[in-house]
Design a protein around this motif. Structure first.
Motif, PDB file in Angstrom:
ATOM      1  N   TRP A   1      55.273  36.942  38.746  1.00 18.02           N
ATOM      2  CA  TRP A   1      54.640  35.797  39.373  1.00 18.02           C
ATOM      3  C   TRP A   1      55.285  34.869  40.524  1.00 18.02           C
ATOM      4  O   TRP A   1      54.523  34.729  41.390  1.00 18.02           O
ATOM      5  CB  TRP A   1      54.612  34.747  38.064  1.00 18.02           C
ATOM      6  CG  TRP A   1      53.460  33.767  38.308  1.00 18.02           C
ATOM      7  CD1 TRP A   1      54.046  32.519  38.462  1.00 18.02           C
ATOM      8  CD2 TRP A   1      52.095  33.882  38.717  1.00 18.02           C
ATOM      9  NE1 TRP A   1      52.530  31.849  38.695  1.00 18.02           N
ATOM     10  CE2 TRP A   1      51.703  32.695  38.939  1.00 18.02           C
ATOM     11  CE3 TRP A   1      51.293  34.911  38.766  1.00 18.02           C
ATOM     12  CZ2 TRP A   1      50.283  32.179  39.173  1.00 18.02           C
ATOM     13  CZ3 TRP A   1      49.921  34.538  39.245  1.00 18.02           C
ATOM     14  CH2 TRP A   1      49.541  33.217  39.305  1.00 18.02           C
TER      15      TRP A   1
ATOM     16  N   GLU B   1      44.853  38.287  34.988  1.00 18.72           N
ATOM     17  CA  GLU B   1      45.017  37.051  35.979  1.00 18.72           C
ATOM     18  C   GLU B   1      43.987  36.102  36.086  1.00 18.72           C
ATOM     19  O   GLU B   1      44.129  35.010  36.140  1.00 18.72           O
ATOM     20  CB  GLU B   1      45.417  37.691  37.487  1.00 18.72           C
ATOM     21  CG  GLU B   1      45.907  36.695  38.287  1.00 18.72           C
ATOM     22  CD  GLU B   1      46.034  37.199  39.825  1.00 18.72           C
ATOM     23  OE1 GLU B   1      47.234  36.596  40.220  1.00 18.72           O
ATOM     24  OE2 GLU B   1      45.630  38.121  40.201  1.00 18.72           O
TER      25      GLU B   1
ATOM     26  N   THR C   1      57.468  39.288  33.735  1.00 17.75           N
ATOM     27  CA  THR C   1      56.427  38.264  34.282  1.00 17.75           C
ATOM     28  C   THR C   1      56.762  37.209  35.014  1.00 17.75           C
ATOM     29  O   THR C   1      56.176  36.969  36.172  1.00 17.75           O
ATOM     30  CB  THR C   1      55.718  37.741  32.888  1.00 17.75           C
ATOM     31  OG1 THR C   1      56.472  37.002  32.044  1.00 17.75           O
ATOM     32  CG2 THR C   1      55.151  38.897  32.155  1.00 17.75           C
TER      33      THR C   1
ATOM     34  N   MET D   1      49.243  42.456  34.219  1.00 19.05           N
ATOM     35  CA  MET D   1      49.014  41.297  34.974  1.00 19.05           C
ATOM     36  C   MET D   1      47.718  41.408  35.937  1.00 19.05           C
ATOM     37  O   MET D   1      47.048  40.036  35.839  1.00 19.05           O
ATOM     38  CB  MET D   1      50.274  40.634  35.643  1.00 19.05           C
ATOM     39  CG  MET D   1      51.503  40.603  34.865  1.00 19.05           C
ATOM     40  SD  MET D   1      52.918  39.901  35.801  1.00 19.05           S
ATOM     41  CE  MET D   1      52.429  38.109  36.159  1.00 19.05           C
TER      42      MET D   1
END
Length: 90
Positions: A17, A80, A13, A76
């Motif tokens: 990101w 988000e 993650t 994600m």
């Protein structure tokens, strides 16, 4: 199973990101697997994210790396907006 998924995706993650923040959109919504794989292969990009842990986790799950990356991108993308909304409250 959940422990294996969390082990695998915790590091991932952060990498995803970081890759999203480099995009003009600053989002995972328009990120493609091909772009993510390019960032993943660059050892200097998000160097603090352990590729060894991600790969070990994928192996424990019995998933190929591409599957892990794609599934995490989907996850994600799905959350988000909720995460961004919560971050604004902080």
């Amino acid at each position: 199973m959940m422990e294996k998924v969390l082990f695998t995706t915790d590091e991932l993650t952060g990498l995803i990101w970081a890759a999203a923040l480099m995009r003009p959109s600053k989002s995972v919504q328009d990120m493609e697997l091909k772009s993510l794989k390019k960032k993943y292969k660059s050892k200097s990009f998000a160097a603090g994210c352990s590729r060894e842990v991600i790969e070990q986790g994928a192996e424990m799950l019995g998933w190929c790396l591409d599957d892990v990356l794609q599934k995490m991108l989907y996850a994600m993308r799905d959350c988000e907006a909720r995460v961004a909304s919560e971050m604004e409250k902080i």
